[in-house]
Design an enzyme around this catalytic site. Structure first.
Site, PDB file in Angstrom:
ATOM      1  N   HIS A   1       2.589  -1.305   3.432  1.00 49.15           N
ATOM      2  CA  HIS A   1       3.589  -0.672   4.288  1.00 49.15           C
ATOM      3  C   HIS A   1       3.943   0.725   3.761  1.00 49.15           C
ATOM      4  CE1 HIS A   1       6.809  -0.544   7.225  1.00 49.15           C
ATOM      5  NE2 HIS A   1       7.702  -0.337   6.284  1.00 49.15           N
TER       6      HIS A   1
ATOM      7  N   GLN B   1       2.085   2.716   1.871  1.00 48.86           N
ATOM      8  CA  GLN B   1       0.964   3.623   2.083  1.00 48.86           C
ATOM      9  C   GLN B   1       0.862   4.035   3.552  1.00 48.86           C
ATOM     10  OE1 GLN B   1      -0.910   5.126  -0.203  1.00 48.86           O
ATOM     11  NE2 GLN B   1       0.286   4.116  -1.782  1.00 48.86           N
TER      12      GLN B   1
ATOM     13  N   HIS C   1       3.358   4.310   5.672  1.00 47.02           N
ATOM     14  CA  HIS C   1       4.418   5.304   5.918  1.00 47.02           C
ATOM     15  C   HIS C   1       4.024   6.667   5.373  1.00 47.02           C
ATOM     16  CE1 HIS C   1       8.160   3.833   7.772  1.00 47.02           C
ATOM     17  NE2 HIS C   1       7.689   2.639   7.441  1.00 47.02           N
TER      18      HIS C   1
END
Length: 104
Positions: free
Chosen positions: A77, A79, A81
C-alpha cells in the site's frame, strides 16, 4: 511487521498522498491561471516525494545489508501511494506547461 518498520511505512503512505494532493492542487491553480501557486504546489509535492524517499531508502538499505524486511500489505500500500504520487507530480508538471501555452 514490527513497529520500527511500520514507523517507516506510514510516512511513505502519508507523503505519497501529500504529493498527489499537492500535484492536483497545482493543476487546479494552473487551470485558474495562477502559475505562481501552481509552482508552489509542485514544490510542495516534490518535497513530499523527497521525504517519502528517505523512508524507502532506509528500507532498501536494511534489505541490502541483509536485514529482514517484511513485505506486507502495508508495504504494498505504501509503495502504491508513493508511485501514484510520483506519477501525479510528473503529469502535473506536463499539464501545467500545457496550461501556460494555452493561457499564453
Amino acid at each position: 511487521m514490527n513497529d520500527e518498520q511500520m514507523a517507516v511505512i506510514m510516512p511513505l503512505i502519508i507523503f505519497g498522498g501529500e504529493a498527489k494532493s499537492s500535484a492536483i492542487e497545482a493543476i487546479q491553480a494552473a487551470k485558474a491561471g495562477d502559475f505562481d501557486k501552481a509552482d508552489e504546489r509542485i514544490k510542495a509535492a516534490n518535497d513530499a516525494i523527497v521525504q517519502a524517499h528517505h523512508g524507502q531508502t532506509e528500507l532498501l538499505t536494511k534489505a541490502a545489508n541483509g536485514e529482514e524486511v517484511d513485505v506486507s500489505i502495508y508495504m504494498v500500500h505504501a509503495q502504491d501511494h508513493l508511485m501514484t504520487g510520483i506519477a501525479f507530480v510528473d503529469l502535473a508538471k506536463e499539464i501545467i506547461e500545457l496550461y501556460k501555452v494555452i493561457k499564453g
